[in-house]
Structure formats: structure tokens, C-alpha cells
Design a protein around this motif. Structure first.
Motif, mmCIF file in Angstrom:
data_model
loop_
_atom_site.group_PDB
_atom_site.id
_atom_site.type_symbol
_atom_site.label_atom_id
_atom_site.label_comp_id
_atom_site.label_asym_id
_atom_site.label_seq_id
_atom_site.Cartn_x
_atom_site.Cartn_y
_atom_site.Cartn_z
ATOM 1 N N CYS A 42 0.861 -1.178 0.000
ATOM 2 C CA CYS A 42 0.000 0.000 0.000
ATOM 3 C C CYS A 42 0.900 1.232 0.000
ATOM 4 C CB CYS A 42 -0.867 0.022 1.253
ATOM 5 S SG CYS A 42 -2.001 -1.370 1.357
ATOM 6 N N TRP A 43 0.416 2.302 -0.601
ATOM 7 C CA TRP A 43 1.195 3.530 -0.688
ATOM 8 C C TRP A 43 1.260 4.247 0.658
ATOM 9 C CZ3 TRP A 43 4.637 6.020 -3.459
ATOM 10 C CH2 TRP A 43 4.868 7.357 -3.202
ATOM 11 N N VAL A 44 2.463 4.567 1.065
ATOM 12 C CA VAL A 44 2.762 5.477 2.160
ATOM 13 C C VAL A 44 3.894 6.344 1.616
ATOM 14 C CG1 VAL A 44 3.605 5.666 4.534
ATOM 15 C CG2 VAL A 44 2.075 3.810 3.917
ATOM 16 N N LYS A 94 -5.252 -1.435 6.410
ATOM 17 C CA LYS A 94 -6.654 -1.864 6.378
ATOM 18 C C LYS A 94 -7.415 -1.203 5.234
ATOM 19 C CE LYS A 94 -7.154 -3.225 11.157
ATOM 20 N NZ LYS A 94 -7.840 -3.037 12.425
ATOM 21 N N LYS A 95 -7.253 0.082 5.076
ATOM 22 C CA LYS A 95 -7.893 0.793 3.967
ATOM 23 C C LYS A 95 -6.807 1.163 2.965
ATOM 24 C CE LYS A 95 -11.812 2.539 6.503
ATOM 25 N NZ LYS A 95 -12.623 3.701 6.836
ATOM 26 N N CYS A 96 -6.614 0.302 2.000
ATOM 27 C CA CYS A 96 -5.525 0.468 1.036
ATOM 28 C C CYS A 96 -6.111 0.879 -0.308
ATOM 29 C CB CYS A 96 -4.743 -0.838 0.914
ATOM 30 S SG CYS A 96 -3.302 -0.712 -0.135
ATOM 31 N N ARG A 97 -6.282 2.160 -0.502
ATOM 32 C CA ARG A 97 -6.864 2.648 -1.771
ATOM 33 C C ARG A 97 -5.795 2.888 -2.825
ATOM 34 N NH1 ARG A 97 -10.550 5.570 1.847
ATOM 35 N NH2 ARG A 97 -12.520 4.445 1.702
ATOM 36 N N GLU A 98 -4.583 3.192 -2.387
ATOM 37 C CA GLU A 98 -3.495 3.455 -3.334
ATOM 38 C C GLU A 98 -2.402 2.412 -3.138
ATOM 39 O OE1 GLU A 98 -3.579 8.214 -3.930
ATOM 40 O OE2 GLU A 98 -2.750 7.496 -2.034
ATOM 41 N N ALA A 135 15.049 3.078 -7.130
ATOM 42 C CA ALA A 135 14.471 3.607 -5.894
ATOM 43 C C ALA A 135 13.241 4.489 -6.129
ATOM 44 C CB ALA A 135 15.528 4.416 -5.136
ATOM 45 N N TRP A 136 12.935 4.833 -7.380
ATOM 46 C CA TRP A 136 11.809 5.720 -7.662
ATOM 47 C C TRP A 136 10.495 4.989 -7.385
ATOM 48 C CZ3 TRP A 136 11.689 10.813 -8.709
ATOM 49 C CH2 TRP A 136 10.474 11.349 -9.107
ATOM 50 N N ARG A 137 9.602 5.671 -6.661
ATOM 51 C CA ARG A 137 8.305 5.104 -6.300
ATOM 52 C C ARG A 137 7.203 5.985 -6.871
ATOM 53 N NH1 ARG A 137 7.201 5.844 -0.914
ATOM 54 N NH2 ARG A 137 6.221 3.832 -0.651
ATOM 55 N N PHE A 138 6.070 5.371 -7.149
ATOM 56 C CA PHE A 138 4.926 6.096 -7.663
ATOM 57 C C PHE A 138 3.694 5.451 -7.051
ATOM 58 C CE2 PHE A 138 2.083 7.352 -11.312
ATOM 59 C CZ PHE A 138 2.283 8.723 -11.196
ATOM 60 N N LYS A 139 2.589 6.155 -7.049
ATOM 61 C CA LYS A 139 1.357 5.595 -6.493
ATOM 62 C C LYS A 139 0.230 5.747 -7.496
ATOM 63 C CE LYS A 139 -0.171 9.888 -4.437
ATOM 64 N NZ LYS A 139 -0.746 10.555 -3.321
ATOM 65 N N ASN A 140 -0.766 4.915 -7.321
ATOM 66 C CA ASN A 140 -1.974 5.054 -8.107
ATOM 67 C C ASN A 140 -3.098 4.358 -7.369
ATOM 68 O OD1 ASN A 140 -3.568 5.878 -10.281
ATOM 69 N ND2 ASN A 140 -1.985 5.278 -11.744
ATOM 70 N N ASP A 141 -4.308 4.763 -7.673
ATOM 71 C CA ASP A 141 -5.481 4.100 -7.123
ATOM 72 C C ASP A 141 -5.417 2.635 -7.550
ATOM 73 O OD1 ASP A 141 -8.279 3.028 -7.185
ATOM 74 O OD2 ASP A 141 -8.722 5.035 -6.416
#
Length: 148
Positions: free
Chosen positions: A85-87, A103-107, A125-131
């Protein structure tokens, strides 16, 4: 997730998405450089598909050289989903390679960069997030098989 469940049921072996830590470890392939092929960003087009060389579409896997562990397209081509999950930072992240699951992992976290992004996104090492519900021609996944 559905594909890995299907593949596991079909083969009798357990497949899953890699964790963020596993993905980065595999991308770096034992190297200590900025990229698995060295530190020279100028060499990136020889090793990855990105906005500058992709002809504005994803490419067939395996056209660029593999990393030292034989894995293709770890830099670029499509973003790859991982289990985590995104943090926005690593504070409180597991230190043993397990995924960060909330628990609530939307991204969800995506790694590797994509054919439609600039080359700076290609670093391991580059990270990105998405729904987590997003589907796109620039997002894919890589499964790994767990060995009992």
C-alpha cells in the motif's frame, strides 16, 4: 491479484506480486549503482523504454538487455504494481521485506517507470502511487513464484 490466484490454482504453485522491497532488490540485481547497468544516465536508452525512445507505446518485453540477474524491462516500459500500500515514506515500513499492508488500502505502489514518463522515473528507488482500481496501457505487473 486475480491473475496470480488463477496461475497458482492452474499450476499448483504459489505466485504473487513482489513486495516493494523485493522488486527493488531484483531491479538492482546485486549492484550498488544508480541503475542495474551503472551510474551513467546517458546509457538509459540502451537499457529501458521511456518517453524519449518508446515511440509513444509500450514495447515487447526483452528487446533491451537484461539486468545482471537476467530480468528484462525492470527499468521502464510499464509501471509495475507491487503488493505494498502507498505510504509517502519508509517510516514504519517492515525491515524484513514483507509488504506494507493497510486496512484501507486505496493506493498501491508502482515501480520501474514507464514508456510515457521521463527517464528520471527509471531509477530502482523511484516510487509512484496510483489508485488500486486503475487500469492503464502504461501499467503492468510481474509475478514471482514462491519456493517452499
Amino acid at each position: 491479484k486475480m491473475y496470480s490466484m488463477w496461475l497458482s490454482a492452474r499450476t499448483g504453485r504459489f505466485y504473487r506480486l513482489p513486495t516493494e522491497a523485493e522488486w527493488e532488490y531484483a531491479c538492482k540485481a546485486g549492484t550498488e549503482t544508480a541503475y542495474s547497468f551503472g551510474n551513467d544516465k546517458g546509457e538509459l536508452s540502451k537499457h529501458s523504454w521511456h518517453l524519449g525512445n518508446s515511440r509513444f507505446k509500450y514495447q515487447k518485453v526483452g528487446q533491451k538487455p537484461a539486468n545482471p540477474w537476467g530480468l528484462h524491462d525492470m527499468h521502464g516500459n510499464v509501471w509495475e504494481w507491487v503488493l505494498d500500500c502507498w505510504v509517502p515514506n519508509y517510516k514504519g515500513a517492515p525491515v524484513d521485506g514483507r509488504p506494507r499492508i493497510l486496512k484501507k488500502c486505496r493506493e498501491r505502489v508502482m515501480r520501474g517507470g514507464s514508456w510515457y514518463y521521463i527517464s528520471k522515473n527509471m531509477r530502482p528507488a523511484w516510487r509512484f502511487k496510483n489508485d488500486a482500481r486503475v487500469k492503464s496501457y502504461g501499467i503492468g505487473f510481474r509475478v514471482m513464484r514462491e519456493i517452499p
